[in-house]
Scaffold this motif. Structure first.
Motif, PDB file in Angstrom:
ATOM      1  N   VAL A 173       0.841  -1.201   0.000  1.00 53.39           N
ATOM      2  CA  VAL A 173       0.000   0.000   0.000  1.00 53.39           C
ATOM      3  C   VAL A 173       0.875   1.250   0.000  1.00 53.39           C
ATOM      4  O   VAL A 173       0.628   2.204  -0.750  1.00 53.39           O
ATOM      5  N   GLN A 202      -4.824  -3.637  -4.217  1.00 57.32           N
ATOM      6  CA  GLN A 202      -5.883  -3.009  -3.428  1.00 57.32           C
ATOM      7  C   GLN A 202      -5.634  -1.512  -3.260  1.00 57.32           C
ATOM      8  O   GLN A 202      -6.570  -0.701  -3.304  1.00 57.32           O
ATOM      9  N   ALA A 203      -4.372  -1.135  -3.077  1.00 57.18           N
ATOM     10  CA  ALA A 203      -4.050   0.283  -2.923  1.00 57.18           C
ATOM     11  C   ALA A 203      -4.314   1.046  -4.215  1.00 57.18           C
ATOM     12  O   ALA A 203      -4.779   2.195  -4.179  1.00 57.18           O
ATOM     13  N   LEU A 322      -4.790   2.153   7.559  1.00 57.86           N
ATOM     14  CA  LEU A 322      -5.066   0.821   7.032  1.00 57.86           C
ATOM     15  C   LEU A 322      -6.146   0.107   7.833  1.00 57.86           C
ATOM     16  O   LEU A 322      -7.012  -0.571   7.259  1.00 57.86           O
ATOM     17  N   HIS A 325      -9.547   1.493   6.858  1.00 57.81           N
ATOM     18  CA  HIS A 325      -9.997   0.954   5.569  1.00 57.81           C
ATOM     19  C   HIS A 325     -10.453  -0.499   5.726  1.00 57.81           C
ATOM     20  O   HIS A 325     -11.435  -0.919   5.097  1.00 57.81           O
ATOM     21  N   TYR A 326      -9.759  -1.257   6.562  1.00 55.03           N
ATOM     22  CA  TYR A 326     -10.141  -2.655   6.804  1.00 55.03           C
ATOM     23  C   TYR A 326     -11.503  -2.741   7.476  1.00 55.03           C
ATOM     24  O   TYR A 326     -12.382  -3.509   7.045  1.00 55.03           O
ATOM     25  N   LEU A 331     -10.530  -2.424   2.410  1.00 60.09           N
ATOM     26  CA  LEU A 331      -9.263  -3.153   2.315  1.00 60.09           C
ATOM     27  C   LEU A 331      -9.498  -4.554   2.858  1.00 60.09           C
ATOM     28  O   LEU A 331      -9.788  -4.731   4.040  1.00 60.09           O
TER      29      LEU A 331
END
Length: 370
Positions: A173, A202-203, A322, A325-326, A331
């Motif tokens: 990422v 994904q990024a 991160l 986003h998860y 993510l």
């Protein structure tokens, strides 16, 4: 100071199975923290040392992608507390050198000072020192690291998922967001759909890239890449990869991320670039590796090749980003964990890395509190 017995997987010679031994871990000294290991990812960087393609002083405990719980804090520690759930970075930055204050903590000029200590972290049964990879040595029941190497995470982030934040996720990422600055006008190709490559895909999706081409040897990985954000896939075993990519995106792509760690794939990354494009190399290569590039394509096409060590991540801030986003489904980290092994099964975990379905295998250290 007394030493604490810990079970660890020890590399005694390249190419040989890891030996499960009882080692003795030093207690945390000034600025250091002891962390009980809960999960540790098996990274291709570890595999390089295991096979001998990268050098390390032996015997050694490998592993650097790890989550755990703080058990003891040395003098001078003021940011983390006993009981905190943490993830670890291999690049503990000082926050004060010119590199750090200019926003490049993975290039911190004082990392060596952060890792340096008067006594070895680990010794074996005979009292001989045992190397800890990156001053971490995560394939052990407990580790001692500088406080600067730690980021605190919440309990709702599973430990196997949290471990990945320390290396493959922050690298993949970070390379896209910090290293290359990908945006919605860009086209992207990712060579190698392992942990780092999947994170980069994904990024690129999070960054709004208009086309994302995943390139890999295995159909199984390409299928997962498509579900994680790739708009197109190229099976590298089926023919001329450059021709296939240029068929999808005439003229080439603006950004290529190489996540394999071979000179041939680094050269391919450059060959896929459009004029003005940038190839970002992420995979560690065997000692002494060299790559060959077309000089005219560099000068006349304004193309560039760059590294992005650990994705140029900004660890403390990035872990917060991160995990947000998860939590909100942007993510997918759960899909990245494709296998779990106990410490005693770690050699099998490394062997499984060659399987077409493997993205990240994680070593689990039992059912301890998280």
């Amino acid at each position: 100071m007394p030493r604490i017995p810990v079970s660890a997987a020890v590399l005694r010679a390249p190419g040989e199975p890891l030996s499960i031994e009882t080692l003795h871990l030093d207690e945390p000294r000034h600025g250091e923290v002891m962390v009980r290991t809960v999960a540790a990812g098996l990274c291709h960087s570890d595999l390089h040392y295991l096979t001998g393609s990268l050098d390390i002083s032996l015997p050694a405990v490998l592993g650097h992608e790890v989550s755990g719980v703080v058990e003891q804090c040395g003098p001078g520690v003021d940011r983390v507390r006993v009981g905190d759930r943490v993830v670890v970075t291999i690049t503990p930055s000082c926050g004060q050198c010119p590199e750090c204050v200019s926003g490049a903590p993975t290039r911190c000029s004082r990392v060596g000072e952060r890792r340096r200590r008067s006594e070895p972290l680990l010794t074996d049964g005979a009292g001989a020192p045992v190397t800890s990879l990156g001053a971490i040595g995560a394939f052990a029941e407990a580790i001692v690291v500088p406080e600067a190497a730690l980021a605190v995470v919440d309990a709702d982030i599973r430990p196997d998922v949290a471990a990945l934040l320390g290396c493959c996720i922050s690298t993949g990422v970070g390379a896209v967001i910090h290293g290359a600055g990908v945006g919605p006008t860009d086209t992207v190709a990712v060579i190698g759909c392992g942990g780092v490559g999947m994170a980069a895909i994904q990024a690129a999706r999070l960054s709004g890239a208009r086309r994302i081409v995943a390139i890999d040897l295995h159909d199984e990985k390409l299928a997962l890449a498509k579900s994680l954000g790739a708009t197109d896939t190229v099976l590298s075993a089926s023919g001329d990869v450059r021709e296939a990519v240029l068929e999808l995106i005439p003229g080439g792509v603006s950004h290529v991320f190489e996540a394999v760690g071979r000179p041939s794939t680094a050269e391919l990354a450059f060959a896929l670039l459009a004029p003005g494009g940038v190839a970002t190399l992420l995979g560690l290569m065997p000692t002494g590796s060299r790559i060959s590039l077309d000089a005219a394509a560099i000068v006349e096409g304004d193309r560039r090749v760059q590294g992005s060590y650990m994705g140029g991540n900004r660890f403390l801030a990035d872990v917060l980003t991160l995990t947000d986003h998860y939590r909100h489904g942007r993510l997918d980290l759960d899909a990245m964990v494709t296998g779990t092994v106990a410490l005693e099964g770690i050699d099998g975990g490394f062997a499984a890395m060659a399987a077409p379905s493997s993205i990240r295998t994680v070593t689990s250290f039992g059912e301890g509190t998280w």
